[in-house]
Write a protein that holds these residues in place. Structure first.
Motif, PDB file in Angstrom:
ATOM      1  N   HIS A  67       0.860  -1.082  -0.015  1.00  0.00           N
ATOM      2  CA  HIS A  67      -0.031  -0.057  -0.060  1.00  0.00           C
ATOM      3  C   HIS A  67       0.880   1.177  -0.031  1.00  0.00           C
ATOM      4  O   HIS A  67       1.704   1.338   0.828  1.00  0.00           O
ATOM      5  CB  HIS A  67      -0.854   0.011   1.264  1.00  0.00           C
ATOM      6  CG  HIS A  67      -2.169   0.927   1.028  1.00  0.00           C
ATOM      7  ND1 HIS A  67      -1.728   2.341   0.833  1.00  0.00           N
ATOM      8  CD2 HIS A  67      -3.361   0.944   1.290  1.00  0.00           C
ATOM      9  CE1 HIS A  67      -3.123   2.893   0.752  1.00  0.00           C
ATOM     10  NE2 HIS A  67      -3.960   1.864   1.139  1.00  0.00           N
ATOM     11  N   VAL A 105      -1.314  -0.734  -3.980  1.00  0.00           N
ATOM     12  CA  VAL A 105      -2.560  -0.036  -3.895  1.00  0.00           C
ATOM     13  C   VAL A 105      -2.316   1.536  -3.454  1.00  0.00           C
ATOM     14  O   VAL A 105      -1.441   1.827  -2.930  1.00  0.00           O
ATOM     15  CB  VAL A 105      -3.369  -0.784  -2.552  1.00  0.00           C
ATOM     16  CG1 VAL A 105      -4.710   0.075  -2.551  1.00  0.00           C
ATOM     17  CG2 VAL A 105      -3.677  -2.018  -3.117  1.00  0.00           C
ATOM     18  N   HIS A 107      -4.226   5.487  -3.206  1.00  0.00           N
ATOM     19  CA  HIS A 107      -5.210   6.772  -3.179  1.00  0.00           C
ATOM     20  C   HIS A 107      -5.187   7.547  -4.221  1.00  0.00           C
ATOM     21  O   HIS A 107      -4.267   8.558  -3.918  1.00  0.00           O
ATOM     22  CB  HIS A 107      -5.713   7.126  -1.870  1.00  0.00           C
ATOM     23  CG  HIS A 107      -5.944   6.106  -0.813  1.00  0.00           C
ATOM     24  ND1 HIS A 107      -5.947   6.548   0.572  1.00  0.00           N
ATOM     25  CD2 HIS A 107      -5.840   4.804  -0.570  1.00  0.00           C
ATOM     26  CE1 HIS A 107      -6.350   5.400   1.193  1.00  0.00           C
ATOM     27  NE2 HIS A 107      -6.080   4.375   0.548  1.00  0.00           N
ATOM     28  N   GLU A 146      -7.412   2.684  -5.505  1.00  0.00           N
ATOM     29  CA  GLU A 146      -8.406   2.087  -4.473  1.00  0.00           C
ATOM     30  C   GLU A 146      -9.968   2.803  -4.491  1.00  0.00           C
ATOM     31  O   GLU A 146      -9.960   4.115  -4.373  1.00  0.00           O
ATOM     32  CB  GLU A 146      -7.719   1.935  -3.139  1.00  0.00           C
ATOM     33  CG  GLU A 146      -8.643   1.431  -2.182  1.00  0.00           C
ATOM     34  CD  GLU A 146      -7.939   1.286  -0.613  1.00  0.00           C
ATOM     35  OE1 GLU A 146      -6.683   2.005  -0.418  1.00  0.00           O
ATOM     36  OE2 GLU A 146      -8.269   0.840   0.210  1.00  0.00           O
ATOM     37  N   HIS A 178     -14.804   0.571   2.635  1.00  0.00           N
ATOM     38  CA  HIS A 178     -14.548   2.118   2.306  1.00  0.00           C
ATOM     39  C   HIS A 178     -16.081   2.513   1.534  1.00  0.00           C
ATOM     40  O   HIS A 178     -16.300   3.388   1.708  1.00  0.00           O
ATOM     41  CB  HIS A 178     -13.510   2.272   1.132  1.00  0.00           C
ATOM     42  CG  HIS A 178     -12.114   2.436   1.915  1.00  0.00           C
ATOM     43  ND1 HIS A 178     -11.010   2.716   1.063  1.00  0.00           N
ATOM     44  CD2 HIS A 178     -11.961   2.755   3.171  1.00  0.00           C
ATOM     45  CE1 HIS A 178      -9.827   3.033   1.842  1.00  0.00           C
ATOM     46  NE2 HIS A 178     -10.283   2.989   3.228  1.00  0.00           N
ATOM     47  N   HIS A 214     -10.199  -5.345  -0.313  1.00  0.00           N
ATOM     48  CA  HIS A 214     -10.001  -4.828   1.329  1.00  0.00           C
ATOM     49  C   HIS A 214     -11.349  -5.090   1.878  1.00  0.00           C
ATOM     50  O   HIS A 214     -12.431  -4.810   1.593  1.00  0.00           O
ATOM     51  CB  HIS A 214      -9.443  -3.499   1.597  1.00  0.00           C
ATOM     52  CG  HIS A 214      -8.059  -3.228   1.052  1.00  0.00           C
ATOM     53  ND1 HIS A 214      -7.457  -2.025   1.093  1.00  0.00           N
ATOM     54  CD2 HIS A 214      -7.138  -4.045   0.715  1.00  0.00           C
ATOM     55  CE1 HIS A 214      -6.195  -2.060   0.694  1.00  0.00           C
ATOM     56  NE2 HIS A 214      -6.009  -3.129   0.777  1.00  0.00           N
ATOM     57  N   GLU A 257      -7.806  -5.090   7.072  1.00  0.00           N
ATOM     58  CA  GLU A 257      -7.271  -3.938   7.644  1.00  0.00           C
ATOM     59  C   GLU A 257      -7.692  -3.626   8.918  1.00  0.00           C
ATOM     60  O   GLU A 257      -7.503  -2.703   9.528  1.00  0.00           O
ATOM     61  CB  GLU A 257      -7.352  -2.654   6.612  1.00  0.00           C
ATOM     62  CG  GLU A 257      -6.835  -3.004   5.379  1.00  0.00           C
ATOM     63  CD  GLU A 257      -7.050  -1.647   4.666  1.00  0.00           C
ATOM     64  OE1 GLU A 257      -8.288  -1.156   4.221  1.00  0.00           O
ATOM     65  OE2 GLU A 257      -6.147  -0.856   4.142  1.00  0.00           O
TER      66      GLU A 257
END
Ligand code: ZN
Length: 276
Positions: A67, A105, A107, A146, A178, A214, A257
């Motif tokens: 990540h 991964v 953002h 993600e 998420h 995730h 996570e």
């Protein structure tokens, strides 16, 4: 990949002398399948350590993902911040690949007041430059934007899947927690199935053969994600999510996570294999 693998986000809590190599060994001892290297604060491994990580990953058969740092925004107002985002993502991808990780991964961006389409166009432009550098340096790793946890953050399922059609070298990371936090909904069999239907519609059926997921509990407010929670302390209907993954015959990695990482990763793995 021909099945679904389960693992932890980061070094399991129960690792004695916690470092990455021992963490991977611990994942193997627990009979989990994979681990995500957490470069979220920074890329904490250097080249020689990365090579040791790759060796233990190969000897144990534990597959790795990574990540990237949280502090990325490919839609930042200042060019300097975009350049920093590019170098963070490139460096994370580089070290992750040396570790033998299959994907990284990240953002991608915040909207910063822009429309979804304008954000996507900006993000594509700058990620394309990172992908070019990755190709030039002969680095083999999939970049995985993600699904985001906050309404201010670019990353609905449609946005992420669509982004993956615009550039080669991208595949989605679907974070069920998420999406639940971002929307307040998406917490039932039908809704989880609709996520996969959308991905199939945009990226084709074969994208389900190598998915990155995730899944954990989550605490959220009107603006989205607050923090991850242990599965059993959350409202996350993870059994229904697992059932959808099974019914759609999804292969790839499920990374947990949860703050109770390995316990919840094992809960997911055992629950999945107990499904009728
Ligand atoms: Zn993330």
């Amino acid at each position: 990949m021909d099945r679904l693998l389960f693992g932890t986000a980061g070094i399991p809590l129960s690792t004695s002398q916690p470092d990455t190599v021992n963490g991977i060994q611990r994942v193997a001892d627990l009979e989990l399948d994979c681990m995500e290297l957490e470069f979220v604060q920074k890329v904490y491994l250097k080249k020689p350590e990365a090579e040791l990580v790759r060796e233990v990953s190969q000897s144990t058969g534990i597959l790795l993902s990574a990540h990237a740092p949280y502090a990325l925004n490919f839609n930042a107002r200042q060019t300097s911040k975009i350049r920093i985002s590019q170098s963070y993502l490139f460096n994370a991808a580089h070290i992750a690949a040396l570790c033998g990780a299959q994907s990284i991964v990240f953002h991608p961006a915040y909207y910063m007041g822009d429309s979804s389409e304008k954000t996507a166009q900006t993000v594509v432009k700058y990620i394309a430059e990172v992908l070019q550098k990755i190709e030039d340096e002969k680095i083999h790793i999939t970049l995985r934007p993600e699904v985001s946890g906050k309404s201010s953050q670019f990353g609905s399922v449609t946005e992420i899947a669509d982004l993956c059609t615009r550039l080669t070298g991208l595949a989605p990371c679907v974070d069920f927690a998420h999406l639940h936090a971002r929307t307040g909904s998406y917490n039932s069999y039908t809704e989880f199935a609709s996520i996969l239907d959308e991905i199939i519609k945009i990226l084709g059926n074969e994208s389900l053969n190598n998915m990155h997921i995730h899944l954990s509990g989550i605490e959220y407010s009107a603006t989205g994600e607050k923090r991850h929670l242990p599965l059993k302390e959350s409202d996350m209907r993870y059994m229904e999510a697992l059932k959808v993954l099974k019914d759609y015959n999804v292969s790839g990695m499920v990374i947990c996570e949860s703050p109770m990482q390995e316990y919840d990763a094992l809960l997911l793995k055992e629950s999945y294999y107990d499904l009728p």
